[in-house]
Write a protein that holds these residues in place. Sequence first.
Motif, short mmCIF file in Angstrom:
data_model
loop_
_atom_site.label_atom_id
_atom_site.label_comp_id
_atom_site.label_asym_id
_atom_site.label_seq_id
_atom_site.Cartn_x
_atom_site.Cartn_y
_atom_site.Cartn_z
N LEU A 163 -1.02 -13.07 32.08
CA LEU A 163 0.23 -13.22 32.83
C LEU A 163 -0.02 -12.93 34.30
CD1 LEU A 163 2.82 -11.56 30.40
CD2 LEU A 163 2.43 -13.99 30.79
N SER A 164 -1.04 -13.59 34.86
CA SER A 164 -1.32 -13.46 36.28
C SER A 164 -0.66 -14.58 37.08
CB SER A 164 -2.83 -13.49 36.54
OG SER A 164 -3.48 -12.41 35.94
N THR A 165 -0.79 -15.80 36.58
CA THR A 165 -0.26 -16.97 37.26
C THR A 165 0.58 -17.80 36.29
OG1 THR A 165 -2.21 -18.31 36.72
CG2 THR A 165 -2.28 -17.03 38.77
N PRO A 166 1.51 -18.60 36.78
CA PRO A 166 2.35 -19.41 35.89
C PRO A 166 1.55 -20.45 35.10
CG PRO A 166 2.75 -19.96 38.19
CD PRO A 166 1.93 -18.72 38.18
N SER A 167 0.38 -20.83 35.59
CA SER A 167 -0.42 -21.82 34.87
C SER A 167 -0.92 -21.27 33.54
CB SER A 167 -1.61 -22.26 35.73
OG SER A 167 -2.43 -21.14 36.05
N GLN A 168 -0.93 -19.94 33.37
CA GLN A 168 -1.37 -19.33 32.13
C GLN A 168 -0.26 -19.27 31.08
OE1 GLN A 168 -2.67 -15.57 33.85
NE2 GLN A 168 -4.81 -16.14 33.59
N VAL A 169 0.95 -19.56 31.49
CA VAL A 169 2.10 -19.46 30.58
C VAL A 169 2.19 -20.74 29.76
CG1 VAL A 169 4.60 -19.21 30.42
CG2 VAL A 169 3.32 -17.95 32.18
N SER A 170 2.20 -20.57 28.46
CA SER A 170 2.38 -21.73 27.59
C SER A 170 3.83 -22.20 27.65
CB SER A 170 1.99 -21.39 26.15
OG SER A 170 2.79 -20.33 25.65
N ASP A 171 4.04 -23.49 27.47
CA ASP A 171 5.39 -24.05 27.53
C ASP A 171 6.03 -23.75 28.89
OD1 ASP A 171 6.78 -25.74 25.98
OD2 ASP A 171 7.48 -24.27 24.54
N LEU A 172 5.36 -24.14 29.94
CA LEU A 172 5.76 -23.78 31.30
C LEU A 172 7.18 -24.23 31.62
CD1 LEU A 172 4.88 -22.69 34.10
CD2 LEU A 172 4.12 -25.00 34.65
N THR A 173 7.51 -25.46 31.33
CA THR A 173 8.83 -25.98 31.71
C THR A 173 9.96 -25.38 30.88
OG1 THR A 173 8.48 -27.89 30.25
CG2 THR A 173 7.86 -28.15 32.57
N SER A 183 2.84 -29.90 37.92
CA SER A 183 2.50 -30.34 39.27
C SER A 183 3.49 -29.80 40.31
CB SER A 183 2.47 -31.87 39.34
OG SER A 183 3.73 -32.41 38.98
N ALA A 184 4.65 -29.33 39.85
CA ALA A 184 5.63 -28.79 40.79
C ALA A 184 5.32 -27.36 41.22
CB ALA A 184 7.02 -28.83 40.15
N VAL A 185 4.36 -26.72 40.55
CA VAL A 185 3.98 -25.35 40.89
C VAL A 185 3.12 -25.37 42.14
CG1 VAL A 185 2.79 -23.28 40.10
CG2 VAL A 185 4.09 -24.66 38.48
N SER A 186 3.47 -24.53 43.11
CA SER A 186 2.72 -24.50 44.36
C SER A 186 1.33 -23.95 44.16
CB SER A 186 3.47 -23.64 45.40
OG SER A 186 4.77 -24.13 45.62
N SER A 187 0.43 -24.34 45.03
CA SER A 187 -0.94 -23.84 44.98
C SER A 187 -0.94 -22.34 45.29
CB SER A 187 -1.80 -24.59 46.00
OG SER A 187 -3.10 -24.06 46.04
N PRO A 260 7.62 -13.99 32.28
CA PRO A 260 8.32 -14.89 31.36
C PRO A 260 9.50 -14.26 30.63
CG PRO A 260 5.95 -15.15 31.15
CD PRO A 260 6.17 -14.01 32.08
N GLN A 261 9.36 -13.01 30.16
CA GLN A 261 10.44 -12.37 29.41
C GLN A 261 11.65 -12.07 30.28
OE1 GLN A 261 10.69 -11.90 26.23
NE2 GLN A 261 8.64 -12.46 25.58
#
Length: 377
Positions: A163-173, A183-187, A260-261
């Motif tokens: 849980l460091s970055t949103p890219s690690q979260v499953s089911d992001l949307t 792709s909407a997540v900023s660098s 996420p929670q």
Amino acid sequence: MPPQSVPPSSAASSLAGTAARQRHGANRPANTAFKQQRLKAWQPILTPKFVLPAYFAVGCLFIPLGIGLYLASDKVTEIVFDYTQCSQNGALSYPVTNSSYSGTSKNCTVNFNIDSDMAGPVYFYYRLTNFYQNHRRYVKSYDSNQLANKLGLGSPSSNCDPLSTPSQVSDLTTTYPWISSSSAVSSGAQIYPCGLIANSYFSDVISDLTQLTSSGAKTSTTVQFSASGIAWPGDSTKFVKSSLPSLVTGNLTTTVFPPPQWVKAFPGADFSKGYTTANFPDVGANERFQVWMRPAGLPNFRKIWGVYSGAIAAGPYQVVITDNFDVASFGGTKSIVISTASILGGKNPFLGVAYIVVGALCWVLGILFLIRQMFRP
């Protein structure tokens, strides 16, 4: 008789032996009583004249001390009730007299009795069971630099994984509904605060106590528990208000994400559309968050919610709890604890009982050994 010459081989052997003895002597400790272990020593001889008085002395010391500790613990007034089943409209045990649940607001309203006056200060805790905060991966899952506002827009520590970055979260949307795609997540996007400890932050919202009349009607008397000063003093330097909202030049909602929670667990903060400058958490001022970030050593623990400096009169009271924190997922329970304190802390008779038992046991053994010594010296 002419002198005999020493063979070269013998001379070399002699020199080698001398050198070896010198090297051995160089490592030899000095010839002192301390280094040669010749200090005088005393070894007690356990005779009846020594053992029997020792037993009686320990008994005389431990029994009064144990009684004092037990009485100090007994003076602590403590109210405990489990509200886990409130959302299921289950019956709650005494001191709860009545409870109700609203599925729309998720509010659990609990009426309960305080049987005796509680002298201030009075401490308010929530208690969880079967929650293993002492798991190794859980304990290290935070970034101290991020919490102390030293990280900025940098990447959080790998300790926070996954849980460091949103890219690690499953089911992001699904987790973050304001994001249409990855792709909407900023660098360089990050989760703030990152890690498992922050993600599982206790999310129930507990109201102040309202005093009731004997018929159950509300009065204007309330007991307001303050969260100021409940965290350890040293934590003020470990938790600092983040400057991320001012550092982000683009869209804050696509650069910094809540755990996420938190999106579902804190409806009052409205994280359903992401962070804004209005709802961005201030970890430096939120002492309840600071208390949560200190993991408990045992699976059953209590954490302080607030403190009331005055006294609380006996009588019926009401508390409203917004039931956001799910304990069914790990088979736990959650309770409310309202307690005074003694010089030893909260209510805990074990220490006093332990001293009394040990002191009594010493007296029993001393008497038995004395009888044996009198008949069979």
